[in-house]
Scaffold this motif. Sequence first.
Motif, PDB file in Angstrom:
ATOM      1  N   LEU A 256       0.837  -1.196   0.000  1.00 10.86           N
ATOM      2  CA  LEU A 256       0.000   0.000   0.000  1.00 10.86           C
ATOM      3  C   LEU A 256       0.872   1.247   0.000  1.00 10.86           C
ATOM      4  O   LEU A 256       1.967   1.257   0.560  1.00 10.86           O
ATOM      5  N   SER A 257       0.348   2.316  -0.590  1.00  8.18           N
ATOM      6  CA  SER A 257       0.994   3.620  -0.443  1.00  8.18           C
ATOM      7  C   SER A 257      -0.123   4.639  -0.334  1.00  8.18           C
ATOM      8  O   SER A 257      -0.592   5.196  -1.330  1.00  8.18           O
ATOM      9  N   SER A 258      -0.551   4.841   0.895  1.00  4.71           N
ATOM     10  CA  SER A 258      -1.733   5.642   1.164  1.00  4.71           C
ATOM     11  C   SER A 258      -1.721   6.040   2.632  1.00  4.71           C
ATOM     12  O   SER A 258      -0.845   5.630   3.400  1.00  4.71           O
ATOM     13  N   ASP A 259      -2.709   6.843   3.024  1.00  8.22           N
ATOM     14  CA  ASP A 259      -2.977   7.099   4.431  1.00  8.22           C
ATOM     15  C   ASP A 259      -3.874   5.957   4.899  1.00  8.22           C
ATOM     16  O   ASP A 259      -5.072   5.945   4.622  1.00  8.22           O
ATOM     17  N   VAL A 260      -3.292   4.968   5.565  1.00  6.74           N
ATOM     18  CA  VAL A 260      -4.035   3.753   5.904  1.00  6.74           C
ATOM     19  C   VAL A 260      -5.261   4.081   6.751  1.00  6.74           C
ATOM     20  O   VAL A 260      -6.335   3.503   6.562  1.00  6.74           O
ATOM     21  N   GLY A 261      -5.135   5.045   7.650  1.00 10.53           N
ATOM     22  CA  GLY A 261      -6.258   5.416   8.493  1.00 10.53           C
ATOM     23  C   GLY A 261      -7.376   6.115   7.742  1.00 10.53           C
ATOM     24  O   GLY A 261      -8.498   6.203   8.246  1.00 10.53           O
ATOM     25  N   GLY A 262      -7.085   6.588   6.532  1.00 14.04           N
ATOM     26  CA  GLY A 262      -8.081   7.294   5.752  1.00 14.04           C
ATOM     27  C   GLY A 262      -8.637   6.511   4.586  1.00 14.04           C
ATOM     28  O   GLY A 262      -9.325   7.082   3.725  1.00 14.04           O
ATOM     29  N   LEU A 263      -8.382   5.211   4.519  1.00 21.88           N
ATOM     30  CA  LEU A 263      -8.884   4.400   3.415  1.00 21.88           C
ATOM     31  C   LEU A 263     -10.412   4.364   3.431  1.00 21.88           C
ATOM     32  O   LEU A 263     -11.039   4.330   4.492  1.00 21.88           O
TER      33      LEU A 263
END
Length: 550
Positions: free
Chosen positions: A297-304
């Motif tokens: 993943l390359s994201s804001d995990v808490g904002g998925l």
Amino acid sequence: MLAVTLSAGPSTAEPTATSDVPLALTPPMGWNNWAHYMCDIDERKVVANADALVSTGLAAKGYDTVTVDDCWMEKQRDTAGNLVVDTAKFPHGMAWLGQYLHARGLKFGIYQDAGHLTCERYPGSGTPDGGGQDNFARDARLFASWKVDYVKMDGCNMWVPPGLTKEQAYRQAYEAVARALRDTGRPMVLSASAPAYFQQGEWGGPDWHRVLGWVGNTGQLWREGKDIKVYKPSAPATSRWSSVLGNYGYNRWLTRYSGPGNWNDPDFLIAGAPGLTDAESRSQVALWAMMAAPFILSSDVGGLTPAGLAALGNTDLIALDQDPMGRQGAVVSAGQAFDVLVRPLANGDRAVAVLNRSAAALDVSVPLADVGLPSCTVTAKDLWTGRSTEVSEALTGRVGAHETAVWRLTPHGCAEPVPTGQLTGDGARCADGQNTTGVGAVVLLPCTGGSDQRWVLEPDRTLRLDGECLSAGEDGAVELAACVGGDGDGGQEGRRWTALRNGTLVEDVSGLCLEAPAPATPPAADGSAPRLRLARCGDHQVNQAWALPV
């Protein structure tokens, strides 16, 4: 060169390039900051995303490697030549970060560059511009002291010494990286970015194919093309779907290089992040799973988004991606609006996916015979709904815009699957044996998904279309001709082919390679296309590389 039979899986490099312990026997999973944060990264953000992997349950499902990308260090090494952590960003240092991650059951990944500077112009590990001592061994020892588990080694700013080609310089550098990591005694997975610096369009050029041939001897995975489109906080709604399709596009033809310990990497998963719809997020997860791609993943995990989190956490899709056979799925049928992919699985099951590229829903029907299961009954499990049905004719359904349907097929009392589908060549065009001028002529045309492009790769190493064999003809041309005898018969001279790992198809008697013709310029007045021919095998010629069904 390494040869494989047409019906067998592709041979791969030993998965021991950077360690005496086999590494990454299934595709790595985890998180990296780059496509969401780029250089706006610090200890707080890394820890927050690591904690989110745990709290969302993704870590327990396998997303366990947390990698810090570029910009974590100071712009200069210290007086002893060591890399210096930017303590304004990482006040506790990297050894502490590794301890924090390990205490939570996670692994620790770090970024470096095989050139003399990283892509953002921080100190790289490679030979200085103009020559001198590299820092591969020094930096590897430092990473080992921090208990690093995974190294992403980029390829910016590579110095090419006089007398070497760019490709040779990259090979020397990445071989030195692998040797340095191995010499530390600590098992560290190596993600090698070398192929990405040679990509020339979807089908690639000779140097790209050369690098793909050796990179598996250095690392366990490699980013072979363009980066996934990064998130822009100033324009969060900007679509990133075309980037997902682009990365899928160059990766889908490279089945032959993938296997346990060696993984084609089309870059990060951004499912559930800004820039993809729910349907597009599901599609990316499905396509990456079919291609046995790393799930990083390359994201804001808490904002998925909830839909993105559900897709990423789908245990059936994760099991598909992590299948221990490690065989990457292949495109067996394609048209402007769709791709059909097939992937053999370790327990004898087969996965089938249908990508709908279009902006409208498609009604699809995929005959079992077209995915290598003729005269067969299967239990077909829809990996999105979890529902199973008994199928004896065709997989059917309605696939929404930008969606990808995925089924796992469990055969019942069926014969061994036979690789069936399109034979894809230069420019992602298909070998076509019916829409031609001249009896038996075989040409290269845009892929349509039609029966005139549906080849069967028989166990006797013949390539058959409607029961006829691809054969060596007169004056170097190839043609469709009657097969001699039955399957396994010894009399198929001029009709048997050997597939090499570099993508070439060699006709056994002549030792010549199947070569795709260049498109006619201008096109022939009668609409005919140039015929496929046999030619002396060249050095990674792109018009002699073929992607086969599985």
